[in-house]
Design an enzyme around this catalytic site. Sequence first.
Site, PDB file in Angstrom:
ATOM      1  N   LYS A 139       0.838  -1.211   0.000  1.00 52.51           N
ATOM      2  CA  LYS A 139       0.000   0.000   0.000  1.00 52.51           C
ATOM      3  C   LYS A 139       0.875   1.264   0.000  1.00 52.51           C
ATOM      4  O   LYS A 139       0.551   2.267  -0.654  1.00 52.51           O
ATOM      5  CB  LYS A 139      -0.923  -0.012   1.214  1.00 52.51           C
TER       6      LYS A 139
ATOM      7  N   LYS B   3       0.140  11.575   5.667  1.00 53.60           N
ATOM      8  CA  LYS B   3       0.439  10.456   6.582  1.00 53.60           C
ATOM      9  C   LYS B   3       1.092   9.297   5.818  1.00 53.60           C
ATOM     10  O   LYS B   3       2.099   8.737   6.231  1.00 53.60           O
ATOM     11  CB  LYS B   3      -0.868  10.025   7.245  1.00 53.60           C
TER      12      LYS B   3
HETATM   13  P1  NAD Z   1     -12.203   9.056   7.397  1.00 51.97           P
HETATM   14  O1  NAD Z   1     -11.537  10.021   8.290  1.00 51.97           O
HETATM   15  O2  NAD Z   1     -13.286   9.517   6.466  1.00 51.97           O
HETATM   16  O3  NAD Z   1     -12.844   7.845   8.262  1.00 51.97           O
HETATM   17  C1  NAD Z   1     -12.290   7.346   9.439  1.00 51.97           C
HETATM   18  C2  NAD Z   1     -13.426   7.140  10.421  1.00 51.97           C
HETATM   19  O4  NAD Z   1     -12.925   6.557  11.610  1.00 51.97           O
HETATM   20  C3  NAD Z   1     -14.102   8.457  10.812  1.00 51.97           C
HETATM   21  O5  NAD Z   1     -15.508   8.356  10.585  1.00 51.97           O
HETATM   22  C4  NAD Z   1     -13.775   8.603  12.300  1.00 51.97           C
HETATM   23  O6  NAD Z   1     -14.829   9.224  13.034  1.00 51.97           O
HETATM   24  C5  NAD Z   1     -13.586   7.157  12.694  1.00 51.97           C
HETATM   25  N1  NAD Z   1     -12.766   6.981  13.890  1.00 51.97           N
HETATM   26  C6  NAD Z   1     -11.587   7.567  14.194  1.00 51.97           C
HETATM   27  N2  NAD Z   1     -11.138   7.129  15.375  1.00 51.97           N
HETATM   28  C7  NAD Z   1     -12.051   6.221  15.815  1.00 51.97           C
HETATM   29  C8  NAD Z   1     -12.167   5.426  16.978  1.00 51.97           C
HETATM   30  N3  NAD Z   1     -11.228   5.490  17.949  1.00 51.97           N
HETATM   31  N4  NAD Z   1     -13.229   4.600  17.107  1.00 51.97           N
HETATM   32  C9  NAD Z   1     -14.174   4.553  16.134  1.00 51.97           C
HETATM   33  N5  NAD Z   1     -14.151   5.304  15.019  1.00 51.97           N
HETATM   34  C10 NAD Z   1     -13.102   6.127  14.873  1.00 51.97           C
HETATM   35  O7  NAD Z   1     -11.057   8.313   6.589  1.00 51.97           O
HETATM   36  P2  NAD Z   1     -11.186   7.440   5.254  1.00 51.97           P
HETATM   37  O8  NAD Z   1     -10.967   8.331   4.063  1.00 51.97           O
HETATM   38  O9  NAD Z   1     -12.385   6.574   5.342  1.00 51.97           O
HETATM   39  O10 NAD Z   1      -9.842   6.569   5.395  1.00 51.97           O
HETATM   40  C11 NAD Z   1      -9.742   5.492   6.331  1.00 51.97           C
HETATM   41  C12 NAD Z   1      -8.441   4.761   6.060  1.00 51.97           C
HETATM   42  O11 NAD Z   1      -8.448   4.257   4.709  1.00 51.97           O
HETATM   43  C13 NAD Z   1      -7.189   5.632   6.183  1.00 51.97           C
HETATM   44  O12 NAD Z   1      -6.142   4.885   6.709  1.00 51.97           O
HETATM   45  C14 NAD Z   1      -6.904   6.021   4.731  1.00 51.97           C
HETATM   46  O13 NAD Z   1      -5.538   6.328   4.526  1.00 51.97           O
HETATM   47  C15 NAD Z   1      -7.346   4.783   3.987  1.00 51.97           C
HETATM   48  N6  NAD Z   1      -7.795   4.980   2.597  1.00 51.97           N
HETATM   49  C16 NAD Z   1      -8.583   6.041   2.249  1.00 51.97           C
HETATM   50  C17 NAD Z   1      -8.985   6.188   0.915  1.00 51.97           C
HETATM   51  C18 NAD Z   1      -9.842   7.359   0.452  1.00 51.97           C
HETATM   52  O14 NAD Z   1      -9.925   7.589  -0.766  1.00 51.97           O
HETATM   53  N7  NAD Z   1     -10.487   8.093   1.337  1.00 51.97           N
HETATM   54  C19 NAD Z   1      -8.595   5.251  -0.043  1.00 51.97           C
HETATM   55  C20 NAD Z   1      -7.837   4.153   0.360  1.00 51.97           C
HETATM   56  C21 NAD Z   1      -7.440   4.030   1.682  1.00 51.97           C
END
Ligand code: NAD
Length: 303
Positions: A171, A239
């Site tokens: 990744k 990050k």
């Molecule tokens: P996001 O911030 O939209 O979602 C993360 C969620 O986790 C939020 O709703 C937040 O409230 C929740 N959260 C945080 N701490 C928490 C806790 N202690 N308990 C419960 N819930 C908690 O982020 P995202 O865009 O969905 O990304 C999530 C992961 O996936 C990241 O590691 C990101 O790098 C990866 N990712 C994102 C994408 C993208 O296009 N957005 C694509 C591939 C991978």
Amino acid sequence: MTTIGFIGLGVMGAPMAANLVDAGFDVIGYNRSPGKSRVLAEKGGRTTGSVAEAVAGADVVITMLPDSPDVEAVVLGDGGVLDNARPGTLLIDASTIRPQISRAVAAAAAERGVRALDAPVSGGEAGAIEGTLSIMVGGDAGDFTAAAEVFDAVGSTIVHVGPAGAGQTVKAANQLIVAGHLELLAEALVFLDAHGVDLSSAITVLGGGLAGSNVLARKAPGMLARHFEPGFRVDLHHKDLGIVVDSARAAGVAIPLGAHVADLLTSLRAQGAGSLDHSTLLLQVEQLSGKHTGLSTAERAPR
Ligand code: NAD
């Protein structure tokens, strides 16, 4: 019926959980800010107010959280996943985190009889909604096979790439490629615009040649429309490039262009764009080129 505890219902987690409901799984979701659970509830999933309740009756637990400290707190912390999971539970961490944290999670899980896979994804919000994510999986091959039906519900390219942590390393490479590509796409658009070329026509023909790619297909339309709401936040890509730069250094590998784009993302964050989509790199190139548009035209994120 397989019960899946799903923790982290943000941009990616909410549509992934919804697709698991559509595939017939019994999904019980938890998110720290409760408003984010709405999408899952509307899909017919169950929602709950604690990690313990999401995990206690689950056969599979999926975490989709922002960063390494979030996964450490939710999985390893007091009252977390490992404190509540039954022996034999399959823990799938789909978050993008540091490979060494995935290895630590797998080791701690094994001590509790919990089987852990690191399974970060690529394909963005659109891939999560469509259920066509690319999933790179680290961990035991037997556990990977056991998770096949779950992965099939959210992804279309699903590959076991090695032992615990290997999914995160792949990744990291993915994020290196995407960042470099996105920056060059931004530079190409500013270059074309400065020469008075119709950008939409240019994107169409570029997409059919060697320069064509998923980055171009998925990100150029939003850049042309100047839509910079996430999608994928600058904060998250910053990050990820931290992981890439540190991992490259640890391995004694030079990544000069990757390190440069990492710096550009650091600068974007410092200018208040951390909560905007990573395609905001376009506005930075405009700014560097002395265009009157640039970052000042984007809605600034609160610091
Ligand atoms: P996001 O911030 O939209 O979602 C993360 C969620 O986790 C939020 O709703 C937040 O409230 C929740 N959260 C945080 N701490 C928490 C806790 N202690 N308990 C419960 N819930 C908690 O982020 P995202 O865009 O969905 O990304 C999530 C992961 O996936 C990241 O590691 C990101 O790098 C990866 N990712 C994102 C994408 C993208 O296009 N957005 C694509 C591939 C991978």
